[in-house]
Design a protein around this motif. Structure first.
Motif, mmCIF file in Angstrom:
data_model
loop_
_atom_site.group_PDB
_atom_site.id
_atom_site.type_symbol
_atom_site.label_atom_id
_atom_site.label_comp_id
_atom_site.label_asym_id
_atom_site.label_seq_id
_atom_site.Cartn_x
_atom_site.Cartn_y
_atom_site.Cartn_z
ATOM 1 N N ASN A 29 0.719 -1.212 -0.122
ATOM 2 C CA ASN A 29 -0.109 -0.026 0.091
ATOM 3 C C ASN A 29 0.789 1.232 0.022
ATOM 4 O OD1 ASN A 29 -2.880 -0.801 -0.296
ATOM 5 N ND2 ASN A 29 -2.341 -1.894 1.650
ATOM 6 N N CYS A 30 2.097 1.215 -0.330
ATOM 7 C CA CYS A 30 2.723 2.309 -0.316
ATOM 8 C C CYS A 30 2.810 3.013 -1.782
ATOM 9 C CB CYS A 30 4.173 1.943 0.088
ATOM 10 S SG CYS A 30 5.366 3.388 -0.778
ATOM 11 N N PRO A 31 2.334 4.186 -1.815
ATOM 12 C CA PRO A 31 2.237 4.633 -3.150
ATOM 13 C C PRO A 31 3.587 4.819 -4.292
ATOM 14 C CG PRO A 31 1.708 6.483 -1.857
ATOM 15 C CD PRO A 31 2.310 5.075 -0.783
ATOM 16 N N MET A 32 4.848 4.413 -3.561
ATOM 17 C CA MET A 32 5.970 4.658 -4.479
ATOM 18 C C MET A 32 6.850 3.315 -4.572
ATOM 19 S SD MET A 32 8.779 5.468 -2.181
ATOM 20 C CE MET A 32 9.864 6.460 -2.880
ATOM 21 N N LEU A 33 6.935 2.769 -3.705
ATOM 22 C CA LEU A 33 7.916 1.732 -3.205
ATOM 23 C C LEU A 33 8.048 0.593 -4.790
ATOM 24 C CD1 LEU A 33 8.258 0.906 0.647
ATOM 25 C CD2 LEU A 33 9.864 2.060 -0.857
ATOM 26 N N SER A 60 9.364 11.336 -4.334
ATOM 27 C CA SER A 60 8.171 10.487 -4.696
ATOM 28 C C SER A 60 7.615 10.046 -3.535
ATOM 29 C CB SER A 60 8.494 9.204 -5.463
ATOM 30 O OG SER A 60 8.928 10.040 -7.056
ATOM 31 N N CYS A 61 8.194 10.007 -2.175
ATOM 32 C CA CYS A 61 7.626 9.520 -0.991
ATOM 33 C C CYS A 61 6.424 10.652 -0.642
ATOM 34 C CB CYS A 61 8.605 9.587 0.183
ATOM 35 S SG CYS A 61 7.845 9.068 1.743
ATOM 36 N N ALA A 62 5.444 10.080 -0.300
ATOM 37 C CA ALA A 62 4.015 10.809 -0.014
ATOM 38 C C ALA A 62 4.119 11.123 1.491
ATOM 39 C CB ALA A 62 2.803 10.052 -0.281
ATOM 40 N N SER A 63 5.242 10.682 2.111
ATOM 41 C CA SER A 63 5.202 11.351 3.868
ATOM 42 C C SER A 63 3.858 10.851 4.443
ATOM 43 C CB SER A 63 5.505 12.883 3.892
ATOM 44 O OG SER A 63 6.637 13.242 3.376
ATOM 45 N N CYS A 64 3.548 9.310 3.947
ATOM 46 C CA CYS A 64 2.185 9.208 4.646
ATOM 47 C C CYS A 64 2.312 8.171 5.947
ATOM 48 C CB CYS A 64 1.269 8.299 3.523
ATOM 49 S SG CYS A 64 2.036 6.756 3.269
ATOM 50 N N GLY A 65 3.545 7.860 6.118
ATOM 51 C CA GLY A 65 3.761 6.980 7.289
ATOM 52 C C GLY A 65 3.141 5.694 7.254
ATOM 53 N N TYR A 66 2.505 5.178 6.228
ATOM 54 C CA TYR A 66 1.947 3.729 6.275
ATOM 55 C C TYR A 66 3.010 2.881 6.608
ATOM 56 C CZ TYR A 66 -0.568 -0.443 4.839
ATOM 57 O OH TYR A 66 -1.086 -1.640 4.784
ATOM 58 N N CYS A 67 4.165 2.896 5.792
ATOM 59 C CA CYS A 67 5.262 1.973 6.218
ATOM 60 C C CYS A 67 5.630 1.714 7.526
ATOM 61 C CB CYS A 67 6.396 2.426 5.408
ATOM 62 S SG CYS A 67 7.116 4.029 5.460
ATOM 63 N N THR A 68 5.518 2.825 8.388
ATOM 64 C CA THR A 68 6.272 2.651 9.735
ATOM 65 C C THR A 68 5.022 2.042 10.644
ATOM 66 O OG1 THR A 68 7.244 4.705 9.573
ATOM 67 C CG2 THR A 68 7.053 3.900 11.675
ATOM 68 N N ASN A 76 11.223 3.624 9.689
ATOM 69 C CA ASN A 76 10.753 4.913 9.351
ATOM 70 C C ASN A 76 11.200 5.540 7.830
ATOM 71 O OD1 ASN A 76 9.590 7.635 9.284
ATOM 72 N ND2 ASN A 76 9.804 7.871 11.518
ATOM 73 N N LEU A 77 10.670 4.795 6.839
ATOM 74 C CA LEU A 77 11.063 5.561 5.645
ATOM 75 C C LEU A 77 10.717 6.760 5.299
ATOM 76 C CD1 LEU A 77 9.943 2.390 3.673
ATOM 77 C CD2 LEU A 77 12.366 2.957 4.415
ATOM 78 N N ASN A 78 9.691 7.301 5.715
ATOM 79 C CA ASN A 78 9.254 8.781 5.497
ATOM 80 C C ASN A 78 10.298 9.650 6.081
ATOM 81 O OD1 ASN A 78 7.752 11.211 5.659
ATOM 82 N ND2 ASN A 78 6.696 10.742 7.450
ATOM 83 N N LYS A 79 10.765 9.238 7.467
ATOM 84 C CA LYS A 79 12.129 10.148 7.965
ATOM 85 C C LYS A 79 13.033 10.236 6.962
ATOM 86 C CE LYS A 79 14.704 8.674 11.389
ATOM 87 N NZ LYS A 79 14.966 8.227 12.766
ATOM 88 N N VAL A 80 13.499 8.955 6.661
ATOM 89 C CA VAL A 80 14.761 8.656 5.764
ATOM 90 C C VAL A 80 14.573 9.755 4.408
ATOM 91 C CG1 VAL A 80 16.065 7.407 4.198
ATOM 92 C CG2 VAL A 80 15.417 6.529 6.259
ATOM 93 N N PHE A 81 13.384 9.555 4.005
ATOM 94 C CA PHE A 81 13.106 10.411 2.519
ATOM 95 C C PHE A 81 13.169 11.826 2.684
ATOM 96 C CE2 PHE A 81 11.577 6.126 0.903
ATOM 97 C CZ PHE A 81 12.662 5.782 0.303
ATOM 98 N N LEU A 82 12.435 12.079 3.848
ATOM 99 C CA LEU A 82 12.484 13.604 4.182
ATOM 100 C C LEU A 82 13.791 14.232 4.589
ATOM 101 C CD1 LEU A 82 10.463 16.148 4.497
ATOM 102 C CD2 LEU A 82 10.212 15.769 6.758
HETATM 103 S S1 SF4 Z 1 5.822 7.119 3.980
HETATM 104 FE FE1 SF4 Z 1 6.161 5.216 3.740
HETATM 105 S S2 SF4 Z 1 4.384 4.274 2.843
HETATM 106 FE FE2 SF4 Z 1 4.152 6.300 2.688
HETATM 107 S S3 SF4 Z 1 5.012 6.791 0.510
HETATM 108 FE FE3 SF4 Z 1 6.653 7.186 1.937
HETATM 109 S S4 SF4 Z 1 7.591 5.181 1.973
HETATM 110 FE FE4 SF4 Z 1 5.720 4.773 0.957
#
Ligand code: SF4
Ligand code: SF4
Length: 380
Positions: A29-33, A60-68, A76-82
């Motif tokens: 359910n991640c928009p980008m992975l 391209s990360c939507a910062s949605c936090g679903y992964c965590t 916490n992929l959101n933290k890494v991508f931000l």
């Molecule tokens: S926060 Fe996680 S689930 Fe959401 S888009 Fe980024 S990597 Fe994917």
């Protein structure tokens, strides 16, 4: 073209990479992975090895936090991508040219200009001070709805003012922290000069941004406030005559705020709306498709996510309590409506069309200007 990032970001990336087992639970359910890797472990290892990254990946990360939310290891992929976004901006003298930033820049420059901002109006002196902060998306949708909401709050809540402004989230999301700090300092200055103690927010992005950046102000969502003071008398039970079922979409910036989810359900119960929970809801909700500014940085991906999200329910109508999410649901192809429409949009009950019409960009900016003018006419 791949770009560099700093050592501190590399360290944070490594820590998350080491935690990741590559189980791929987060990927469904991640928009980008799915588009960029076989697994987060493989993706983070490659970025770590190269010490370089293609900017489109973090942007391209939507910062949605679903992964965590679903990860057994709490990666916490959101933290890494931000962090990658921030470091890229810092080390490359701004947002890379390959990333579309023009629209964000224009939006933010205009949003913080005198044309679309106000000071705090409607406060009385020498009392506990609150301000209603409707945010830009709601103001762009309907100045009438904003004013009706404020007038209702004024009747129910002591000494509440209103301020038309942006919280700066789009600039924050792009990782441009210097510009964000500059913009946010103007918001903070306005709170400080009016001795604001509590901020009532209608937008879930504003909730997040103001909570993080204004430690001396208490932030409360409009939904908690309305659940507490009650809905307008003429709207109690009004939903029972509506011949439609509304699927609820919870916005991801407040996925961890169960008090907001509960308040929203309490309001829909008072309205007697026929609602349906989506499979992924509350803390497990999914991105609407506009998180992390991907609607600008990766339009194709954003549209794919919008379509995916609306099709996770069979219902024809989707109800949300974030105007940005409502816009995404419309773009995804379903009829969508904001919770405030049910509380204060009498025209909707009159026409019996329980969904929002599309509004063009010009009309949105003109609405924001109208809201500014209306707010500036408010007397104490
Ligand atoms: S926060 Fe996680 S689930 Fe959401 S888009 Fe980024 S990597 Fe994917
Ligand atoms: S769910 Fe967690 S451990 Fe599994 S692949 Fe995703 S980030 Fe890695």
């Amino acid at each position: 073209m791949n770009v560099k990032f700093d050592k501190e970001t590399k360290k944070a990336l490594k820590a998350e990479k080491d935690k990741c087992t590559g189980c791929r639970i987060c990927m469904k359910n991640c928009p980008m992975l799915e588009q960029y890797c076989i697994s987060p472990k493989q993706l983070l290892s490659k970025i770590d090895e190269d010490s370089m990254v293609d900017p489109i990946i973090p942007f391209s990360c939507a910062s949605c936090g679903y992964c965590t939310q679903v990860c057994p290891e709490e990666v916490n992929l959101n933290k890494v991508f931000l962090k990658l976004r921030m470091s890229i901006v810092e080390m490359n003298d701004g947002i890379p040219q390959s990333i579309n930033n023009k629209a964000v820049k224009f939006h933010q420059k205009s949003s913080f200009s005198k044309l679309f901002t106000t000071k705090i109006m409607g406060l009385q002196d020498n009392q506990a001070r609150r301000v209603f902060f409707p945010g830009c998306s709601l103001t762009a949708y309907s100045p009438k709805l904003v004013m009706r909401t404020y007038n209702y709050l004024r009747k129910k809540v002591p000494n509440v003012g209103i301020m038309v402004n942006c919280c700066g989230k789009p600039t924050y999301s792009m990782g441009d922290m210097n510009t964000f700090k500059k913009y946010y300092s103007t918001v903070q200055k306005t709170f400080n000069t009016s001795f604001i103690e509590e901020v009532i927010v209608a937008c879930q992005n504003c909730y997040h941004t103001i909570s993080e950046n204004s430690p001396n102000q208490k932030v409360i969502s409009l939904w908690e406030m309305i659940a507490e003071v009650g809905i307008p008398d003429d709207k109690v039970g009004k939903g029972c005559s509506i011949d439609a079922v509304f699927a609820i979409h919870d916005p991801c910036p407040t996925r961890k705020n169960s008090e907001i989810h509960d308040s929203v359900r309490k309001i829909t119960q008072k309205l007697d709306l026929n609602i349906k929970e989506m499979e992924f809801s509350r803390e497990s909700t999914l991105c609407c498709g506009s998180g992390g500014m991907i609607g600008v940085t990766n339009k194709e991906l954003a549209l794919k996510q919008m379509k995916k999200r609306v099709n996770q329910t069979d219902e024809a109508y989707i109800l949300s309590y974030c105007q940005e999410c409502v816009e995404s649901m419309k773009q995804g192809g379903k009829k969508s409506v904001h919770l405030l429409d049910f509380l204060f949009n009498d025209d909707m009950y009159f026409t019996k069309k329980f969904f929002q019409k599309n509004i063009n960009t010009y009309k949105k900016w003109s609405n924001r200007y109208i809201a500014k003018v209306k707010v500036e006419k408010i007397k104490t």
